[in-house]
Scaffold this motif. Sequence first.
Motif, PDB file in Angstrom:
ATOM      1  N   UNK A 166       0.841  -1.203   0.000  1.00  0.00           N
ATOM      2  CA  UNK A 166       0.000   0.000   0.000  1.00  0.00           C
ATOM      3  C   UNK A 166       0.873   1.249   0.000  1.00  0.00           C
ATOM      4  N   UNK A 167       0.396   2.298  -0.633  1.00  0.00           N
ATOM      5  CA  UNK A 167       1.103   3.585  -0.545  1.00  0.00           C
ATOM      6  C   UNK A 167       0.836   4.200   0.826  1.00  0.00           C
ATOM      7  N   UNK A 168       1.835   4.894   1.332  1.00  0.00           N
ATOM      8  CA  UNK A 168       1.633   5.646   2.580  1.00  0.00           C
ATOM      9  C   UNK A 168       1.743   7.134   2.263  1.00  0.00           C
ATOM     10  N   UNK A 169       0.648   7.835   2.503  1.00  0.00           N
ATOM     11  CA  UNK A 169       0.588   9.269   2.208  1.00  0.00           C
ATOM     12  C   UNK A 169       0.471  10.008   3.534  1.00  0.00           C
ATOM     13  N   UNK A 170       1.348  10.976   3.722  1.00  0.00           N
ATOM     14  CA  UNK A 170       1.293  11.765   4.958  1.00  0.00           C
ATOM     15  C   UNK A 170       0.407  12.998   4.743  1.00  0.00           C
ATOM     16  N   UNK A 171      -0.558  13.188   5.617  1.00  0.00           N
ATOM     17  CA  UNK A 171      -1.251  14.471   5.672  1.00  0.00           C
ATOM     18  C   UNK A 171      -0.470  15.304   6.695  1.00  0.00           C
ATOM     19  N   UNK A 172       0.404  16.159   6.153  1.00  0.00           N
ATOM     20  CA  UNK A 172       1.302  16.945   7.007  1.00  0.00           C
ATOM     21  C   UNK A 172       0.820  18.377   7.174  1.00  0.00           C
ATOM     22  N   UNK A 173      -0.481  18.572   6.961  1.00  0.00           N
ATOM     23  CA  UNK A 173      -1.035  19.928   7.017  1.00  0.00           C
ATOM     24  C   UNK A 173      -0.744  20.628   8.346  1.00  0.00           C
ATOM     25  N   UNK A 174      -0.612  19.829   9.425  1.00  0.00           N
ATOM     26  CA  UNK A 174      -0.409  20.437  10.748  1.00  0.00           C
ATOM     27  C   UNK A 174       0.996  20.162  11.277  1.00  0.00           C
ATOM     28  N   UNK A 175       1.875  19.659  10.428  1.00  0.00           N
ATOM     29  CA  UNK A 175       3.146  19.140  10.964  1.00  0.00           C
ATOM     30  C   UNK A 175       4.371  19.571  10.163  1.00  0.00           C
ATOM     31  N   UNK A 176       4.513  20.854   9.907  1.00  0.00           N
ATOM     32  CA  UNK A 176       5.728  21.338   9.262  1.00  0.00           C
ATOM     33  C   UNK A 176       6.854  21.290  10.278  1.00  0.00           C
ATOM     34  N   UNK A 177       7.925  20.594   9.925  1.00  0.00           N
ATOM     35  CA  UNK A 177       9.110  20.620  10.798  1.00  0.00           C
ATOM     36  C   UNK A 177       9.034  19.643  11.979  1.00  0.00           C
TER      37      UNK A 177
END
Length: 365
Positions: free
Chosen positions: A151-162
């Motif tokens: 499976x692909x793993x996609x990060x929703x990093x909208x709240x996690x810069x850095x």
Amino acid sequence: MIPFLNLEPMHNEIGNEIRCAIERVYSNNWYIMGQELELFEQEYAQYCGVKYCIGVGNGLDALQLILMGYEIGAGDEVILPANTFIATALAVSYAGAKPVLVDIDINTYNIDPDLIEAKITKNTKAIIVVHLYGQPANMDKILEISRRYNLKVIEDSAQAHNARYKGALTGGLGDAAGFSFYPGKNLGALGDAGAVTTNDKQLAETVRALRNYGSQEKYNHELKGMNSRLDELQAAVLRVKLKHLDRWTKERRLIAKHYLSGISNNEIVLPQVPSDMEPVWHIFAIRCRNRKKLQSYLDDQGIQTLTHYPIPIHLQPSYLDLGYQAGDFRRTEQSSKEEISLPLWYGMDKVLQDRIIHSINSYCS
Ligand SMILES: Cc1ncc(COP(=O)(O)O)c(C=O)c1O
């Protein structure tokens, strides 16, 4: 009143730099797909430690474009946490696939990796992990599952810069990541903006085309793409802000540390940080059984709070078609009833932090 979010100290401090950047774009007379975007993409890719960054219109589009880029659509299923902002699910729906929800670990508010496998079917194509509130998800377990099921793993990093997981930055922990630069995010534009980061060359090329009407060469459209470009003004603003992000993150961490050591009340559950995570505290989330009462008490004390998120996705009218019911995701529902987000922003005075700590410590239901 202590506002939940106040961008003024940050914006006052960099006002001249921002005005210069805006002036530069204005006098260049080139507003879409220009040099500022190209430079921001290089700088942000380097910042996240990945090979490619593609600037797009917003965080929702970033996630949708990744799914489209991997040709995930009709008939496919994508796993995501039940406790997230609705955009995570909407990206899956817009791509034409079905969102499949998984409950959270109530200690971290992130997807519980132990519940993922039971939701995998022959149609599952990807897992979207959300690094909610700025704290990375439990990636090792999730990556191990994804490898076993391809499976692909996609990060929703909208709240996690850095943010960091075992020393590695979010945005490069899976196959691809979607970022939001909505103004209130830790790295925020002066309007809507977003980006995709990845080490996958083919995906990067496809997303680059998809965000621009499916075209790599003007008027030659190989794919049915969309119009989702990060414009020059926002790219120029983000380039200025990126230079300050480490410092701003450091301050967010100090405020969070102050809250964690200062807040002490049996009725309050503080956030837990596993030792291998370095969150960026986009949101400082506490829990209280009688949320309504605490929230109105804090309001009376002049402290503005928010709740993230009061109605879980499976109980939203727009997602009744998924067929879930109340009780299906108990920890998500618990969080939706008990969570309160405290003010935490760059430039927030120690006096204000202490007032918040004191008010919470004096609260008694
Ligand atoms: C977890 C999460 N995912 C996706 C998004 C969507 O980002 P945008 O508002 O830029 O479309 C947001 C932003 O609010 C978010 O918090």
